[in-house]
Design a protein around this motif. Structure first.
Motif, PDB file in Angstrom:
ATOM      1  N   LEU A 299     -32.540  40.334 -19.105  1.00  0.00           N
ATOM      2  CA  LEU A 299     -32.407  39.001 -18.495  1.00  0.00           C
ATOM      3  C   LEU A 299     -32.219  37.934 -19.567  1.00  0.00           C
ATOM      4  O   LEU A 299     -31.461  36.981 -19.379  1.00  0.00           O
ATOM      5  CB  LEU A 299     -33.640  38.687 -17.639  1.00  0.00           C
TER       6      LEU A 299
ATOM      7  N   ALA B 185     -36.046  33.194 -14.139  1.00  0.00           N
ATOM      8  CA  ALA B 185     -36.846  34.346 -13.700  1.00  0.00           C
ATOM      9  C   ALA B 185     -38.001  34.602 -14.676  1.00  0.00           C
ATOM     10  O   ALA B 185     -37.797  34.632 -15.888  1.00  0.00           O
ATOM     11  CB  ALA B 185     -35.964  35.593 -13.629  1.00  0.00           C
TER      12      ALA B 185
ATOM     13  N   ASN C 231     -34.203  43.846 -12.084  1.00  0.00           N
ATOM     14  CA  ASN C 231     -34.404  42.588 -11.371  1.00  0.00           C
ATOM     15  C   ASN C 231     -33.831  42.672  -9.954  1.00  0.00           C
ATOM     16  O   ASN C 231     -34.442  42.174  -8.996  1.00  0.00           O
ATOM     17  CB  ASN C 231     -33.767  41.433 -12.146  1.00  0.00           C
TER      18      ASN C 231
ATOM     19  N   SER D 246     -35.828  38.360  -6.316  1.00  0.00           N
ATOM     20  CA  SER D 246     -34.942  38.248  -7.484  1.00  0.00           C
ATOM     21  C   SER D 246     -34.283  36.874  -7.587  1.00  0.00           C
ATOM     22  O   SER D 246     -33.775  36.344  -6.601  1.00  0.00           O
ATOM     23  CB  SER D 246     -33.853  39.309  -7.390  1.00  0.00           C
TER      24      SER D 246
ATOM     25  N   ARG E  46     -38.562  38.512 -19.442  1.00  0.00           N
ATOM     26  CA  ARG E  46     -37.090  38.457 -19.515  1.00  0.00           C
ATOM     27  C   ARG E  46     -36.559  39.289 -20.690  1.00  0.00           C
ATOM     28  O   ARG E  46     -35.453  39.779 -20.649  1.00  0.00           O
ATOM     29  CB  ARG E  46     -36.606  36.999 -19.651  1.00  0.00           C
TER      30      ARG E  46
END
Ligand SMILES: Cc1cc2nc3c(=O)[nH]c(=O)nc-3n(C[C@H](O)[C@H](O)[C@H](O)COP(=O)(O)OP(=O)(O)OC[C@H]3O[C@@H](n4cnc5c(N)ncnc54)[C@H](O)[C@@H]3O)c2cc1C
Length: 330
Positions: free
Chosen positions: A76, A99, A113, A162, A105
């Motif tokens: 992420l 997120a 995710n 998500s 992340r």
């Protein structure tokens, strides 16, 4: 946590063969930031974990004239910070950056995710045998439902957790899936399923199938996009409500609109009624208000989450106004 065996796959063929051998009793693991907590709380009791991280190429970001391809293992953090993604698919980069926390992340992947399980406290608590776990009742429907769905939750009122999913659906992304039967491609919008279709699982993946990559086509010229998220705790928290908005303008006129909500439904929730209000018109305050009202038509709030209706309407209005202003600034 139950005892389990660990297998590291070195190819996709290897991974799906390892899944097929103990079909339904195997889970794939990527960063493990959701799966390990699922196992600790008894939500998942796999006999085998298949680790995808040894498979070459699944962490690749490819940007071409046609679009953006992301392997399932792309972290992420990379999606949030990649200059090319921020430029071409801003809503996705903003979603990834909104997120979780920096540590999650870093370890958490795109595939994880998109495939993470819901956060409903009844589902995550082993004392509640809810409908999603094979029971006969959704305890949240009449219980503590402050964080639950206002759309599509008649059978089980989870929300999809998500932040990348609404953004990718708004970008009209496509998912590539792989099983022992071969590869298939599906619009990401069709990857997620409502509890009325499958109350036990949130997507169409078969038990021996893996999400391999996601492709988001390049947006047309004149496109502006954003991801707006409201959460209770600013440092890291799941969305109370979020909106991914992708608008294309020719001059002042909006020629294409995609509005997809997060945190309010068991799937990323598209808003076709709001989109059709915008297309063919120049945006002004009245039209934006009309579109945000249209997006919330049909909302069915529960006893403790009526606030989500006005909150969601408000963030849609804010997102559309900001995109319209950014178009005027260019
Ligand atoms: C404290 C906390 C806060 C969080 N806040 C947010 C938030 O605000 N927004 C948000 O979006 N997320 C949030 N998350 C969720 C987090 O983003 C996910 O845990 C993470 O992205 C999962 O990625 P992973 O690689 O660790 O997945 P894993 O934990 O390895 O896997 C997650 C699930 O996906 C399945 N899976 C993984 N990869 C594949 C694949 N390729 N094919 C098929 N199935 C697969 C696994 O079997 C498992 O069920 C939060 C998590 C925590 C712990």
């Amino acid at each position: 946590m139950n005892p389990f065996e660990y297998a590291s796959a070195d190819s996709l063929d290897d991974a799906v063969a390892l899944l097929r051998e103990k079909k339904g009793r195997v889970r794939v693991i990527a960063g493990g930031t959701d799966l390990i907590p699922q196992m600790k709380s008894g939500v998942a009791e796999p006999e085998r974990l298949v680790d995808l991280k040894g498979i070459p190429g699944l962490d690749r970001v490819e940007i071409s004239a046609g679009g953006l391809r992301l392997g399932t293992l792309v972290p992420l953090t990379e999606i949030a910070s990649h200059p090319g993604i921020r430029e071409s698919h801003a809503a996705l980069a903003q979603g990834a950056s909104a997120a979780a926390s920096p540590q999650i992340r870093n370890a958490g992947t795109l595939g994880g995710n998109l495939c993470q399980r819901p956060r409903c406290w009844y589902f995550r608590n082993e004392d509640f045998h809810c409908r999603k776990k094979g029971g006969s009742e959704c305890f949240a429907l009449e219980g503590e439902n402050k964080y639950h769905a206002i759309f599509g939750g008649d059978d089980c009122c989870i929300v999809h957790p998500s932040d990348t999913a609404p953004a990718l659906v708004a970008c009209e992304a496509e998912a590539t899936l792989r099983s022992p039967r071969g590869e298939r491609r599906v619009p990401l919008a069709d990857f997620f399923v409502l509890p009325s279709v499958d109350v036990r699982w949130e997507n169409i993946l078969a038990k021996d199938e893996i999400l391999v990559s996601v492709f988001a086509p390049s947006p047309p010229p004149g496109t502006r996009a954003s991801y707006t998220k409201i959460r209770e705790r600013a440092s890291f928290d799941f969305a109370l409500a979020s909106v991914a908005a992708v608008l294309t303008f020719e001059g002042a006129t909006c020629t294409r609109a995609r509005i997809v909500l997060g945190g309010v439904a068991p799937i990323p929730w598209p808003c076709p009624a709001a989109e059709s209000v915008l297309v063919g018109h120049a945006l002004d305050d009245a039209l934006i208000a009309h579109a945000s009202n249209a997006a919330l038509e049909g909302a069915a709030p529960l006893s403790k989450n009526r606030y989500k209706v006005s909150l969601t309407r408000g963030i849609i209005r804010r997102a559309l106004a900001n995109l319209n202003a950014s178009k005027e600034g260019t």
